[in-house]
Every structure is written in C-alpha cells, then in structure tokens.
Design a protein around this motif. Structure first.
Motif, PDB file in Angstrom:
ATOM      1  N   ASP A 203       0.807  -1.217   0.000  1.00  0.00           N
ATOM      2  CA  ASP A 203       0.000   0.000   0.000  1.00  0.00           C
ATOM      3  C   ASP A 203       0.843   1.272   0.000  1.00  0.00           C
ATOM      4  N   GLY A 204       2.157   1.152  -0.245  1.00  0.00           N
ATOM      5  CA  GLY A 204       2.974   2.340  -0.461  1.00  0.00           C
ATOM      6  C   GLY A 204       3.867   2.747   0.686  1.00  0.00           C
ATOM      7  N   ALA A 205       3.626   2.236   1.887  1.00  0.00           N
ATOM      8  CA  ALA A 205       4.465   2.591   3.030  1.00  0.00           C
ATOM      9  C   ALA A 205       5.751   1.768   2.998  1.00  0.00           C
ATOM     10  N   LYS A 206       6.634   2.040   3.955  1.00  0.00           N
ATOM     11  CA  LYS A 206       7.859   1.264   4.072  1.00  0.00           C
ATOM     12  C   LYS A 206       7.910   0.615   5.452  1.00  0.00           C
ATOM     13  N   ALA A 207       8.449  -0.595   5.460  1.00  0.00           N
ATOM     14  CA  ALA A 207       8.553  -1.360   6.699  1.00  0.00           C
ATOM     15  C   ALA A 207       9.887  -2.079   6.713  1.00  0.00           C
ATOM     16  N   CYS A 208      10.134  -2.795   7.791  1.00  0.00           N
ATOM     17  CA  CYS A 208      11.348  -3.601   7.860  1.00  0.00           C
ATOM     18  C   CYS A 208      11.108  -4.793   8.766  1.00  0.00           C
ATOM     19  N   ASP A 209      11.917  -5.808   8.581  1.00  0.00           N
ATOM     20  CA  ASP A 209      12.013  -6.898   9.542  1.00  0.00           C
ATOM     21  C   ASP A 209      13.206  -6.615  10.437  1.00  0.00           C
ATOM     22  N   LEU A 210      13.024  -6.820  11.730  1.00  0.00           N
ATOM     23  CA  LEU A 210      14.089  -6.592  12.705  1.00  0.00           C
ATOM     24  C   LEU A 210      14.687  -7.923  13.125  1.00  0.00           C
ATOM     25  N   PHE A 211      16.008  -8.013  13.056  1.00  0.00           N
ATOM     26  CA  PHE A 211      16.718  -9.190  13.532  1.00  0.00           C
ATOM     27  C   PHE A 211      17.545  -8.766  14.748  1.00  0.00           C
ATOM     28  N   LEU A 212      17.268  -9.374  15.867  1.00  0.00           N
ATOM     29  CA  LEU A 212      17.955  -9.046  17.109  1.00  0.00           C
ATOM     30  C   LEU A 212      18.912 -10.183  17.442  1.00  0.00           C
ATOM     31  N   ASN A 213      20.197  -9.894  17.322  1.00  0.00           N
ATOM     32  CA  ASN A 213      21.225 -10.900  17.511  1.00  0.00           C
ATOM     33  C   ASN A 213      22.108 -10.525  18.701  1.00  0.00           C
ATOM     34  N   ASP A 214      21.811 -11.116  19.852  1.00  0.00           N
ATOM     35  CA  ASP A 214      22.561 -10.818  21.084  1.00  0.00           C
ATOM     36  C   ASP A 214      22.614  -9.315  21.357  1.00  0.00           C
TER      37      ASP A 214
END
Length: 380
Positions: A203-214
C-alpha cells in the motif's frame, strides 16, 4: 446521542483537512513513496508544528489532552489523503506504550520528543509465525547482571527503517503463546546486533524486519514490570485499532467520491453509466457500507481510552470486523464500477483500494476479529 463534534474538535479536523488538501496531492504521494524515507519529512514537521502529533498526550507534556474522538478526527483526514507518515505507529502505539508502561524518567526522556514530532518510534510486536496473535512471541529476553540480552525476529515493523527508537516485545518467561511472561523493551536502532531489512509494502508505506542478535540493553530499557506487558500491549493495540478504523473511513469516503464522479462522467451508449440501474444499486450498497463503517468508527473512538473491559474488547473487535468487511466491499465494487482504469497505477482509486485491503489485515483481519467477538460474547 449527539455525535456532532464540538467547536475545538471541528477546528482540529478542519486544520488537518486543509493541510492534507494543500500539501498532499496524489502525485506528491507517489513521489514521497519512492524516496528512501518513504514519506514526507516536511509534512511530518508541519503536523508537529500544528500540534497534531501532540493530540493524544497530556497537557503537562505539551500535548492537546485529546481522546479517541480527537484522534479519530485526525486519522479520518489522514486517511482521505492516503498519508504515508507513521502517525499510528509513532504517536498512537509507540507513545501509548511509553505513556502506560514507562517510568516517570522514561516518560520525561521520550514522550515530549514523540509529542513534538522530533522522536519517531516504531513498534515491533508481530513475528513471522504470529498470524495476528500478539502473545505468540519467540523473541527471548535473557536477564543478565547489568540488563538483558535480546534474540529474535520482528516482522513488518512499519516505519522501523527510519525510527529513532524501537519498542519490541520479548519473552522473559513462559512458553510461546503464553499471555504471561511478555516484556517490552526500548532499543536504540543503532545498537550492536540490531539488523534491519527494509522493503516497501503493497500500500505504499515502508517497513522492515528486525533481527535481534545478542542485543544487549540495560535494565533501564525495560518498559513496565518484567513479564507483565501482555495486558498493556492489548490495551494500546485497541487504541491503534480505533485509529485504523478512523483512517479506513477517510479512505472509504474518498473512494466512494471517486467512484461516484466516475459514474457521472464515463459514458456508454451515449449516456453516463451512472444511469444504469445495476450501477446505481451498487453505488447505494457502497454508501450503505460506508455509513455503517462510520458509525462503528465513532463507537470505537468512544471506547478507545476507556478502562479495559469485556465491553471495550467487544466493541473494538466488532468495529474492526465491520470496517474491514466494508473496506473490502468498497474496494472490490469500486474496481468493478471503474473497470480496468480502477487498477491502474496512475489513478488514485487503486491506491485507496490497496490501503483499505491492508488496513483490514493490520492488527487482525475481519475473520480474526469475528472469532474474537464471538469468544468475548461467550466469555460474558
């Protein structure tokens, strides 16, 4: 009951409406969505200068002291403009979690910045396996001598690519899907071990996946009591659902106006296609769905800031179900009424349809909330 806005509420809505009409044309929106930021920093700053980002916060923090009704006025107009700015994520959800769970020191540290628009917050509650169940959290928070170590992944964090502060849920105890044992943590997005993979949404917005590594955070990064965040998350997500419902109504209003104008202008067999009875009936059905959605949006806004209760849960679930179905109906029938042009990138209707479909899926789709409503009825 009198559902008319009072003078201050009407002034607020008119202010946002003028700002959106004057600065957020459809052509500009397309330009904003193609930028690295994904929205207009200038427009966000205008919202902040006018106090719009301060609407739901108390006056002692420089806020407007607004309720769900004032938020509804803002979100309806932002919906009409298809605005891409992360208002719900930063102001409603992020600011709400800090307001409810944060210590006095944390509120002083962050809330004034959120209310002034200088601090953008992104919230990571969902995970790839969650499927609308925000208790389904596999991200772990292991306690250490000087704080916590976070490991896990958060999915579809709207605005996370440019946030100044990240708030994530993590499991400090219990098994996956337990409502108990969830904690909230405020994280510096530039902290060691935080990885972001950004992408545009449909729908035009921007997102991200977060990877939490230690990812190591201090004890002062914990929002609220350890393991007691489940109820806080549910309450603030309810406020965000109310705001989403208001945004959807704004989108539906504009989508119906676009469809009605097209039916009046497009000619076939020498007459406007709006003369054909089947299309008139379809337009009436679309307007009826809008009216029902508008009523449910008002109801949701009226309970958004009430104390948690079965009734509040039921109203919000019902509103999200009705408005999700209405948005889907208006999108599909609007496209049918337009024909091929209704799906073209250069025409705004297609973008309203996409946004309405995505609103239906955000924080639970219509089927999810129908099941939730039924379960809440049985619980009473």
């Amino acid at each position: 009951m009198d559902f008319r806005l009072n003078e201050e509420q009407q002034m607020l809505q008119d202010t946002v409406a003028r700002l959106v009409r004057g600065e957020y044309s459809f052509e500009k929106r397309l330009e904003f969505s193609e930028t690295e930021l994904g929205f207009s920093e200038d427009f966000w700053n205008h919202l902040a200068e006018l106090g719009i980002t301060a609407v739901p916060f108390p006056e002692e923090l420089g806020g407007f002291g607004g309720t769900g009704i004032e938020v509804r006025s803002v979100m309806t107009e932002l919906g009409r403009g298809l605005c891409l700015e992360p208002y719900i994520q930063s102001v409603i959800l992020g600011g709400g979690l800090i307001s409810q769970a944060g210590s006095d020191q944390q509120k002083q540290q962050w809330l004034e910045g959120v209310a002034s628009g200088q601090l953008k917050v992104a919230v990571g509650l969902q995970e790839p396996q969650s499927f609308y169940n925000l208790d389904d959290v596999e991200t772990r928070a292991e306690k250490s001598a000087d704080g916590y170590t976070l490991n896990g992944r958060k999915a579809v964090v709207i605005g996370g690519h440019c946030a100044d502060l990240l708030i994530v849920s993590a499991r400090s105890s219990g098994d996956s899907r337990d409502s108990d044992g969830l904690s909230l943590f405020a994280i510096n997005p530039d902290a060691k071990g935080v990885e972001k993979r950004s992408y545009p949404t449909i729908d035009g917005a921007k997102a991200c996946d977060l990877f939490l590594n230690d990812v190591k955070v201090g004890a002062d990064a914990l929002l609220g009591a350890e393991g007691q965040a489940g109820d806080i998350i549910e309450y603030q997500v309810g406020r965000a659902i109310s705001a989403l419902c208001a945004e959807a109504v704004g989108c539906m209003e504009e989508a119906n106006e676009l469809t009605l104008d097209y039916l009046k202008q497009r000619k076939q067999f020498g007459v406007p296609i709006g003369k054909f009875q089947v299309l008139q009936h379809r337009m009436v059905d679309m307007m009826s769905e809008l009216e029902q959605a508008r009523s449910m949006s008002i109801l949701a806004a009226s309970v958004a800031d009430q104390d948690q209760s079965l009734e509040r849960r039921r109203v919000l679930a019902a509103a999200k179900n009705v408005i999700g179905r209405a948005g889907q109906f208006i999108s599909e029938n609007g496209i049918q009424s337009h024909g091929g042009i209704g799906m073209t990138w250069e025409y705004s209707f297609a973008h309203y349809a996409k946004r309405l479909i995505m609103i239906n899926h955000q924080l639970g789709d219509d089927d999810h909330h129908l099941e939730r409503f039924a379960a809440l009825l049985q619980a009473s």
